[in-house]
Design an enzyme around this catalytic site. Structure first.
Site, PDB file in Angstrom:
ATOM      1  N   ASN A 138      -2.129   0.283   6.586  1.00  0.00           N
ATOM      2  CA  ASN A 138      -1.585  -0.926   7.300  1.00  0.00           C
ATOM      3  C   ASN A 138      -0.847  -1.787   6.200  1.00  0.00           C
ATOM      4  OD1 ASN A 138      -3.568  -2.011   5.571  1.00  0.00           O
ATOM      5  ND2 ASN A 138      -4.493  -3.318   6.986  1.00  0.00           N
TER       6      ASN A 138
ATOM      7  N   LYS B 182       0.862  -1.229   0.007  1.00  0.00           N
ATOM      8  CA  LYS B 182       0.044  -0.054   0.098  1.00  0.00           C
ATOM      9  C   LYS B 182       0.747   1.298  -0.063  1.00  0.00           C
ATOM     10  CE  LYS B 182      -3.894  -1.966   2.365  1.00  0.00           C
ATOM     11  NZ  LYS B 182      -5.013  -1.926   3.414  1.00  0.00           N
TER      12      LYS B 182
ATOM     13  N   TYR C  10     -12.493  -1.985  -3.904  1.00  0.00           N
ATOM     14  CA  TYR C  10     -12.864  -2.019  -2.446  1.00  0.00           C
ATOM     15  C   TYR C  10     -14.377  -2.076  -2.262  1.00  0.00           C
ATOM     16  CZ  TYR C  10      -8.401  -2.262  -0.253  1.00  0.00           C
ATOM     17  OH  TYR C  10      -6.779  -2.578   0.256  1.00  0.00           O
TER      18      TYR C  10
ATOM     19  N   HIS D   4      -2.196  -5.355   1.562  1.00  0.00           N
ATOM     20  CA  HIS D   4      -3.534  -6.097   1.381  1.00  0.00           C
ATOM     21  C   HIS D   4      -3.495  -7.455   0.939  1.00  0.00           C
ATOM     22  CE1 HIS D   4      -7.704  -7.265   0.221  1.00  0.00           C
ATOM     23  NE2 HIS D   4      -6.963  -7.588  -1.095  1.00  0.00           N
TER      24      HIS D   4
ATOM     25  N   GLU E  40      -9.656 -10.538  -7.470  1.00  0.00           N
ATOM     26  CA  GLU E  40      -8.659  -9.526  -7.393  1.00  0.00           C
ATOM     27  C   GLU E  40      -7.603  -9.627  -8.251  1.00  0.00           C
ATOM     28  OE1 GLU E  40      -9.839  -8.771  -2.597  1.00  0.00           O
ATOM     29  OE2 GLU E  40      -7.681  -9.468  -3.232  1.00  0.00           O
TER      30      GLU E  40
END
Ligand code: CMP
Length: 139
Positions: free
Chosen positions: A113, A10, A50, A116, A127
């Protein structure tokens, strides 16, 4: 069984130059990078990825964040890759993540965070297909 899962490094991690450190954690755990690209998502593209979280209070913030800087999208392959990847990432909230996991070491908050990973075989398939064509998967 030999599986594939989808992983994102990320914006908080790419900005801090942690791509290599994170990939090393995956490789050390026996996962192989079979596809990889660094891209800068638009907010709309992040929103599409998302969309299962569209009704959550953090959705807008999540999409803004994912479009704030480049990400590295990857496909990881290995024995039980989905569970293995989740183990190496640690809990979503870094405050709950086990020592030695990516999120314990690198994540800044539950939103920022660092990584993913797909949560199940069906989502992994979806995905992967959102980011990569079959020709880009090189095992
Ligand atoms: P990820 O595995 O990418 O899937 C959805 C993401 O939403 C999750 O990791 C977190 O980064 C983010 N998220 C989950 N809960 C919150 C929250 N309370 N506030 C902000 N972001 C969150």
């Amino acid at each position: 069984a030999l599986e594939r899962t989808f992983s994102i490094i990320k914006p908080d991690a790419t900005k801090r130059n942690l791509t290599g450190a994170i990939v090393k954690k995956f490789e050390d755990a026996g996962l192989r990078v079979v596809a990889s690209k660094r891209i800068h998502l638009s907010k709309a593209q992040a929103g599409e990825f998302y969309k299962v979280h569209a009704e959550r209070p953090f959705y807008d913030e999540l999409c803004e964040f994912m479009a704030s800087a480049p990400i590295v999208a990857q496909v990881l392959e290995g024995e039980n890759a989905i569970a293995k990847n989740r183990e190496v990432m640690g809990a979503t909230n870094p405050a709950d993540a086990a020592a030695g996991t990516i999120r314990a070491e690198f994540a800044e908050s539950v939103g920022e965070n660092s990584v993913h990973g797909s949560d199940a075989p069906e989502t992994a398939k979806e995905e992967i297909a959102y980011f990569f064509s079959g020709l880009e998967l090189v095992g």
